[in-house]
Design a protein around this motif. Structure first.
Motif, PDB file in Angstrom:
ATOM      1  N   ARG A  42       0.813  -1.216   0.000  1.00 29.29           N
ATOM      2  CA  ARG A  42       0.000   0.000   0.000  1.00 29.29           C
ATOM      3  C   ARG A  42       0.844   1.262   0.000  1.00 29.29           C
ATOM      4  O   ARG A  42       0.486   2.253  -0.636  1.00 29.29           O
ATOM      5  CB  ARG A  42      -0.935  -0.007   1.218  1.00 29.29           C
ATOM      6  N   THR A  43       1.984   1.239   0.694  1.00 30.70           N
ATOM      7  CA  THR A  43       2.807   2.442   0.805  1.00 30.70           C
ATOM      8  C   THR A  43       4.242   2.258   0.314  1.00 30.70           C
ATOM      9  O   THR A  43       5.054   3.173   0.448  1.00 30.70           O
ATOM     10  CB  THR A  43       2.851   2.927   2.267  1.00 30.70           C
ATOM     11  N   LYS A  44       4.572   1.107  -0.233  1.00 27.40           N
ATOM     12  CA  LYS A  44       5.944   0.888  -0.682  1.00 27.40           C
ATOM     13  C   LYS A  44       6.000  -0.082  -1.861  1.00 27.40           C
ATOM     14  O   LYS A  44       5.083  -0.887  -2.068  1.00 27.40           O
ATOM     15  CB  LYS A  44       6.816   0.369   0.462  1.00 27.40           C
ATOM     16  N   LEU A  45       7.090   0.037  -2.625  1.00 26.15           N
ATOM     17  CA  LEU A  45       7.362  -0.848  -3.739  1.00 26.15           C
ATOM     18  C   LEU A  45       8.719  -1.507  -3.529  1.00 26.15           C
ATOM     19  O   LEU A  45       9.702  -0.823  -3.217  1.00 26.15           O
ATOM     20  CB  LEU A  45       7.383  -0.074  -5.063  1.00 26.15           C
ATOM     21  N   ARG A  57      12.556   4.373  -3.365  1.00 24.86           N
ATOM     22  CA  ARG A  57      12.135   5.644  -2.787  1.00 24.86           C
ATOM     23  C   ARG A  57      11.100   6.258  -3.727  1.00 24.86           C
ATOM     24  O   ARG A  57      11.331   6.327  -4.941  1.00 24.86           O
ATOM     25  CB  ARG A  57      13.348   6.571  -2.637  1.00 24.86           C
ATOM     26  N   LEU A  58       9.983   6.704  -3.191  1.00 23.12           N
ATOM     27  CA  LEU A  58       8.881   7.207  -4.005  1.00 23.12           C
ATOM     28  C   LEU A  58       8.722   8.710  -3.854  1.00 23.12           C
ATOM     29  O   LEU A  58       8.892   9.253  -2.763  1.00 23.12           O
ATOM     30  CB  LEU A  58       7.570   6.515  -3.613  1.00 23.12           C
ATOM     31  N   ARG A  63       1.329   6.799  -6.355  1.00 23.59           N
ATOM     32  CA  ARG A  63       0.341   5.818  -5.899  1.00 23.59           C
ATOM     33  C   ARG A  63       0.801   4.420  -6.310  1.00 23.59           C
ATOM     34  O   ARG A  63       0.951   4.123  -7.498  1.00 23.59           O
ATOM     35  CB  ARG A  63      -1.035   6.128  -6.497  1.00 23.59           C
ATOM     36  N   THR A  64       1.020   3.572  -5.348  1.00 26.54           N
ATOM     37  CA  THR A  64       1.514   2.230  -5.643  1.00 26.54           C
ATOM     38  C   THR A  64       0.472   1.391  -6.373  1.00 26.54           C
ATOM     39  O   THR A  64       0.818   0.394  -7.021  1.00 26.54           O
ATOM     40  CB  THR A  64       1.922   1.504  -4.348  1.00 26.54           C
ATOM     41  N   SER A  65      -0.798   1.766  -6.307  1.00 27.24           N
ATOM     42  CA  SER A  65      -1.853   1.005  -6.979  1.00 27.24           C
ATOM     43  C   SER A  65      -1.707   1.026  -8.493  1.00 27.24           C
ATOM     44  O   SER A  65      -2.302   0.207  -9.185  1.00 27.24           O
ATOM     45  CB  SER A  65      -3.229   1.549  -6.591  1.00 27.24           C
TER      46      SER A  65
END
Length: 344
Positions: A42-45, A57-58, A63-65
């Motif tokens: 949800r908050t990381k790749l 690092r985003l 949005r990871t979706s």
């Protein structure tokens, strides 16, 4: 931005990099690292690089979706900042249904292993949905029939499955047997990517562990199946990318309780080719194959060359796809995509 040294180093070619992605690079991007998305949270790749696994690092607002396991991305060498995602060669996605957002399943997949069991879990209607999904995405579908060691007539399951689509490859195996990896090996060669889909408890995680050469202790978790209805529990909770012993990659996916179709263009035509080929011979161009005189499809049903159950399922899936497919509406230049009115 942390590395996980337990991952063995691999080349970009083994990771699946090809000219299709190389040709997308523009001036000033040659220095960027090429990585594949390994897991999406949800908050990381988490991405797989040639040297190991990296948490990306985003930028603010990312949005990871919008990312799928198997995506290729370009990453800044020093900071591991995600710069951009490359265009996908193939994309498997699940229509949300009921107004829900479409869910990305996996990207850049060469082969989709559709896994089902030779027991009460077996459903031709469900297999057709997976086949339509694979056809439309441009991936090669391969149906894997598991638990043949427990079936009294496994051959009947194979014959039913082969009748679902022309030229369909159907494999029969015991997911726990060592030779299962050899059976799947032709689709898991160096640089190739396959994905497993199917209901819970059919043996997807077991097959993945066999291909990756992992034991039940250090591989994907597996669980028992209820004998009363052949249904299993969800042991895989997220999609993930894994290296096989043959140099390919497999993506495991959670079991799906339902698979809504929508936005398909050619997937159903390929699946129901025997009906589509007959349609031009009908007397009327807009024949519904229900009651019109001179219907070639109904004539084939009477001649027992087309299964009437297939026509029923074709009609149902076409209606569902049409209802779930957005169409352009509004004046030219200001068109918006809108789902058909379901109230009519």
């Amino acid at each position: 931005m942390s590395h996980f040294p337990a991952q063995p180093p691999v080349s970009e070619a083994i990771l699946g990099w090809s000219l299709y992605f190389e040709d997308q690079l523009v001036s000033g991007e040659r220095h960027l690292l090429r990585m594949r998305i390994a897991t999406v949270h949800r908050t990381k790749l988490i991405a797989r690089s040639p040297s190991g696994t990296v948490r990306l690092r985003l930028s603010d607002g990312t949005r990871t979706s919008g990312f799928a396991v198997g995506d290729w991305v370009l990453v800044a060498p020093e900071t591991h900042l995600l710069c951009r995602r490359l265009d996908r060669r193939t994309l498997l996605q699940r229509h949300g249904g009921g107004g829900h957002v479409t869910q990305l399943i996996a990207a850049n997949v060469d082969t989709l292993f559709i896994v089902t069991s030779c027991n009460e879990e077996f459903s031709p209607a469900r297999l057709e949905r997976y086949l339509a999904l694979a056809n439309d995405a441009g991936t090669t579908p391969v149906v894997v029939l598991t638990k043949i060691d427990r079936a009294t007539d496994a051959e009947s399951f194979r014959l039913q499955t082969e009748a679902l689509q022309r030229g369909l490859v159907v494999l029969m195996l015991n997911a726990t047997a060592p030779e299962a990896a050899q059976t799947l090996a032709p689709w898991c060669g160096v640089g190739q990517t396959a994905a497993f889909v199917g209901s819970s408890g059919v043996g997807k995680s077991t097959l993945l562990n066999t291909l990756a050469g992992k034991s039940a202790q250090d591989g994907q978790a597996t669980g028992p199946v209820r004998e009363t209805d052949a249904k299993g529990r969800h042991t895989t909770t997220s999609r993930s990318l894994h290296l096989t012993e043959t140099g390919g990659w497999v993506i495991d996916t959670p079991g799906m309780r339902s698979l809504n179709l929508g936005g398909l263009s050619t997937g159903l035509d390929e699946l129901f080719e025997e009906i589509v080929d007959l349609a031009p011979r009908c007397r009327f161009r807009d024949c519904t194959h229900a009651h019109e005189p001179g219907c070639a499809v109904r004539a084939a049903i009477e001649a027992k060359t087309v299964d009437p159950a297939r026509l029923d399922r074709w009609r149902k899936l076409c209606d569902e796809n049409r209802k779930n497919t957005a169409v352009g509406t509004g004046p030219r230049g200001k068109r918006v995509m809108k789902l058909p009115d379901k109230g009519r």
